[in-house]
Write an enzyme that holds these catalytic residues in place. Structure first.
Site, mmCIF file in Angstrom:
data_model
loop_
_atom_site.group_PDB
_atom_site.id
_atom_site.type_symbol
_atom_site.label_atom_id
_atom_site.label_comp_id
_atom_site.label_asym_id
_atom_site.label_seq_id
_atom_site.Cartn_x
_atom_site.Cartn_y
_atom_site.Cartn_z
ATOM 1 N N GLU A 179 0.928 -1.116 0.099
ATOM 2 C CA GLU A 179 0.014 -0.004 -0.015
ATOM 3 C C GLU A 179 0.806 1.268 0.029
ATOM 4 O O GLU A 179 1.469 1.723 0.985
ATOM 5 C CB GLU A 179 -0.934 -0.046 1.366
ATOM 6 C CG GLU A 179 -1.742 -1.217 1.224
ATOM 7 C CD GLU A 179 -3.149 -1.058 0.423
ATOM 8 O OE1 GLU A 179 -3.311 0.221 -0.014
ATOM 9 O OE2 GLU A 179 -3.757 -1.864 0.168
ATOM 10 N N CYS A 189 -1.989 9.437 2.683
ATOM 11 C CA CYS A 189 -1.630 9.090 1.515
ATOM 12 C C CYS A 189 -2.409 9.350 0.633
ATOM 13 O O CYS A 189 -1.978 9.368 -0.715
ATOM 14 C CB CYS A 189 -1.355 7.467 1.686
ATOM 15 S SG CYS A 189 -3.174 6.874 2.168
HETATM 16 P P1 NAD Z 1 8.391 4.693 4.915
HETATM 17 O O1 NAD Z 1 7.961 3.991 3.888
HETATM 18 O O2 NAD Z 1 9.249 5.523 5.213
HETATM 19 O O3 NAD Z 1 7.981 3.603 6.327
HETATM 20 C C1 NAD Z 1 7.220 2.875 6.538
HETATM 21 C C2 NAD Z 1 7.552 1.635 7.278
HETATM 22 O O4 NAD Z 1 8.496 0.753 6.890
HETATM 23 C C3 NAD Z 1 7.922 2.070 8.638
HETATM 24 O O5 NAD Z 1 7.274 1.223 9.923
HETATM 25 C C4 NAD Z 1 9.439 1.744 8.751
HETATM 26 O O6 NAD Z 1 10.207 1.830 9.844
HETATM 27 C C5 NAD Z 1 9.474 0.575 7.693
HETATM 28 N N1 NAD Z 1 10.944 0.641 6.877
HETATM 29 C C6 NAD Z 1 11.610 1.511 6.779
HETATM 30 N N2 NAD Z 1 12.885 0.795 6.054
HETATM 31 C C7 NAD Z 1 12.444 -0.515 5.914
HETATM 32 C C8 NAD Z 1 13.167 -1.461 5.116
HETATM 33 N N3 NAD Z 1 14.150 -1.205 4.577
HETATM 34 N N4 NAD Z 1 12.670 -2.677 5.110
HETATM 35 C C9 NAD Z 1 11.329 -2.749 5.786
HETATM 36 N N5 NAD Z 1 10.592 -2.002 6.475
HETATM 37 C C10 NAD Z 1 11.194 -0.462 6.366
HETATM 38 O O7 NAD Z 1 6.802 5.464 5.043
HETATM 39 P P2 NAD Z 1 6.343 6.678 6.144
HETATM 40 O O8 NAD Z 1 7.180 7.841 5.923
HETATM 41 O O9 NAD Z 1 6.029 5.965 7.448
HETATM 42 O O10 NAD Z 1 4.847 6.688 5.305
HETATM 43 C C11 NAD Z 1 4.685 7.648 4.498
HETATM 44 C C12 NAD Z 1 4.618 7.051 3.203
HETATM 45 O O11 NAD Z 1 3.610 6.030 3.018
HETATM 46 C C13 NAD Z 1 3.715 7.901 1.851
HETATM 47 O O12 NAD Z 1 4.462 7.817 0.655
HETATM 48 C C14 NAD Z 1 2.531 7.566 1.902
HETATM 49 O O13 NAD Z 1 1.947 7.965 0.713
HETATM 50 C C15 NAD Z 1 2.575 6.273 2.288
HETATM 51 N N6 NAD Z 1 1.375 5.649 2.945
HETATM 52 C C16 NAD Z 1 0.464 4.803 2.242
HETATM 53 C C17 NAD Z 1 -0.782 4.403 2.599
HETATM 54 C C18 NAD Z 1 -1.791 3.566 1.792
HETATM 55 O O14 NAD Z 1 -2.316 2.936 2.126
HETATM 56 N N7 NAD Z 1 -1.634 3.304 0.377
HETATM 57 C C19 NAD Z 1 -1.123 4.781 3.937
HETATM 58 C C20 NAD Z 1 -0.296 5.425 4.617
HETATM 59 C C21 NAD Z 1 0.865 5.988 4.001
#
Ligand code: NAD
Length: 482
Positions: free
Chosen positions: A225, A259
């Protein structure tokens, strides 16, 4: 700059500890098998009670993580979706779990075919910070409804919310059923490498790529997502006032850290000035001021604060015009990380706001000539997570919706397709893969087990060797035609 909430971070688990946690869940699943409908219903009811009981505490934890987040926004955008999902799931779960008979063709008579809903086993959920409670618990509800055990890794960016989640889930579930793992990217990476039965990730496309790579090693199926740039398209016949009000609401909820927030707006060129005026009015109606206004959310941390202010500098340097949307011409409050919203006029493709997901209260306004040009503009970019179309015309609706492939669509408003429980929620292309919400969430965490049960007396012996005339006649009949 205000300090981020000071929380003692729980020590990060090692890869071996994660593997052990998973093994404990898997062993419990093997021992006890899939939970019955009554057990799942009881589980979801306990979760519901725990969430409702803690709703104010959860909102307070989120507010402390953000520096400021209105309680009302957390109730509407975190607690309500959970309550709605639990209600809907509890109402429909029995029918989703029901075994379904599938008709078989005459050749297979009198055998029977049916499909059973089977839990996948142990699934992982990695969640982001922007709606830290909702985006962790919504997939959890779906996974539990489908009968799985769950490992959850919430975001390190909102540590108080993650601690509140750990407390809540620890009070409802033993760790063999649901366990919360806290930590940053390194833990996320080790988590994504676990031999899970499914990995559900919400977050950025950049991290999504890492997650998919880590999961590929084990062939773990993933739901991604992701985010991206979701356009709002105002058709020439739209009700401009209503469109501006909806777009500004969708953009300013959580200060744009959503998002599916409209990322930029496509406006017919002759209506641009009119849109700017109405956008300013719409913002002023909701937020007479931003500084000191408890209704307006802060930017989550300094990194994102710098990123968004960097976008503004980049726009100005490249000839864009930044039009503040605050009635009092307020300047950004760096100490509180309160960023008054702004429109960006004359955006150019080389500006960061036209290349990256904005994820903040800045709204580029892109004028267009014909509706076809607007559609082409969207289609020249990666497939968006959401599309917002404003029109009163069925023909315009057909033109745009027929040609744009987006994760989800709301017509004449913003955000609401997320809230309709019966709709699948998920991206497409660069905005993600797979979906959840309602039955789609149940299916994501379910193996549809196809079963053919042979009858004692049947015809299959007739198609086995030695082949002869009887076989020829039968196979000719089976193939049919001529
Ligand atoms: P992010 O991708 O930085 O982090 C998301 C999660 O991934 C966190 O728990 C983080 O600790 C973990 N993570 C970080 N590096 C990782 C790795 N190498 N391997 C596995 N996990 C890892 O995202 P964010 O900054 O927390 O959220 C914002 C982004 O998320 C925006 O792009 C937004 O559009 C998107 N988002 C999408 C949805 C959806 O439902 N489509 C919902 C909310 C946010």
């Amino acid at each position: 700059m205000i300090a981020q909430a000071m929380v003692p971070m729980p020590s990060e688990p090692t890869a071996a500890e994660l593997a052990e946690l998973l093994e404990r869940q898997r062993a419990a699943y093997q021992r006890l098998g899939p939970p019955s409908f009554a057990q799942r219903r009881a589980t979801l009811a306990r979760l519901r009670a725990a969430v409702l009981e803690r709703q104010d505490a959860l909102a307070a934890a989120i507010a402390a993580d953000f520096g400021r987040r209105p309680r009302q926004e957390s109730l509407l955008a975190e607690i309500y979706p959970l309550a709605s999902s639990l209600r809907y799931t509890l109402r429909h779960l029995k029918s989703w779990m029901r075994e379904r008979r599938v008709p078989v063709s005459m050749e297979l008579w009198p055998g029977r075919a049916y499909v059973r809903a089977q839990p996948l086993g142990v699934v992982g959920i990695i969640s982001p910070w922007n709606y830290p409670v909702q985006l962790a618990l919504l997939p959890l509800i779906a996974a539990l409804a489908a009968g799985n055990r769950v490992l959850l890794k919430p975001s390190e960016v909102t540590p108080l919310s993650s601690a509140a989640l750990a407390e809540l889930l620890g009070a409802v579930f033993p760790p063999e059923e649901v366990a919360v793992v806290q930590g940053g990217p390194a833990v996320g990476q080790a988590f994504a490498q676990l031999p899970l039965d499914h990995l559900f990730f919400s977050g950025s496309a950049a991290v999504g790529r890492h997650v998919m790579r880590s999961a590929a090693h084990r062939l773990t199926p993933v739901t991604l997502e992701l985010g991206g740039k979701s356009p709002a398209l105002i058709a020439p016949d739209a009700r401009l006032d209503a469109a501006a009000a909806s777009i500004l609401y969708g953009k300013l909820l959580n200060a744009g850290q959503t998002c599916i927030a409209p990322d930029y707006v496509l406006v017919p060129a002759p209506l641009e000035a009119d849109f700017v005026r109405r956008a300013r009015d719409a913002a002023a109606r909701m937020f007479p001021r931003f500084a000191g206004n408890p209704d307006y959310t802060a930017i989550v941390n300094e990194r994102h604060w710098r990123r968004l202010n960097g976008y503004l500098e980049d726009c100005r340097a490249k000839g864009g015009e930044v039009v503040p949307l605050s009635a009092g011409q307020e300047t950004p409050d760096a100490a509180g990380r309160i960023l008054p919203p702004a429109l960006i006029l004359r955006p150019t493709p080389d500006m960061a706001v036209m290349q990256e997901e904005i994820f903040g209260p800045l709204l580029p306004v892109v004028p267009y000539g014909t509706l076809e040009e607007a559609v082409a503009f969207i289609n020249a970019r990666p497939r968006p997570l959401a599309l917002y179309l404003f029109t009163e015309s069925a023909a315009h609706r057909d033109t745009v919706l027929g040609r744009v492939v987006a994760g989800g669509v709301t017509v004449n408003d913003t955000l609401l397709h997320f809230s309709a429980e019966g709709l699948p929620f998920g991206g497409v292309g660069a905005s993600g893969m797979g979906a959840y919400h309602g039955q789609y969430g149940f299916e994501t965490f379910t193996k549809r087990q196809p079963i053919f049960r042979q009858a004692r007396f049947n015809l299959t012996g007739l198609v086995r060797p030695p082949y002869g005339r009887k076989f020829d006649a039968l196979v000719r009949w089976m193939i049919g035609g001529k």
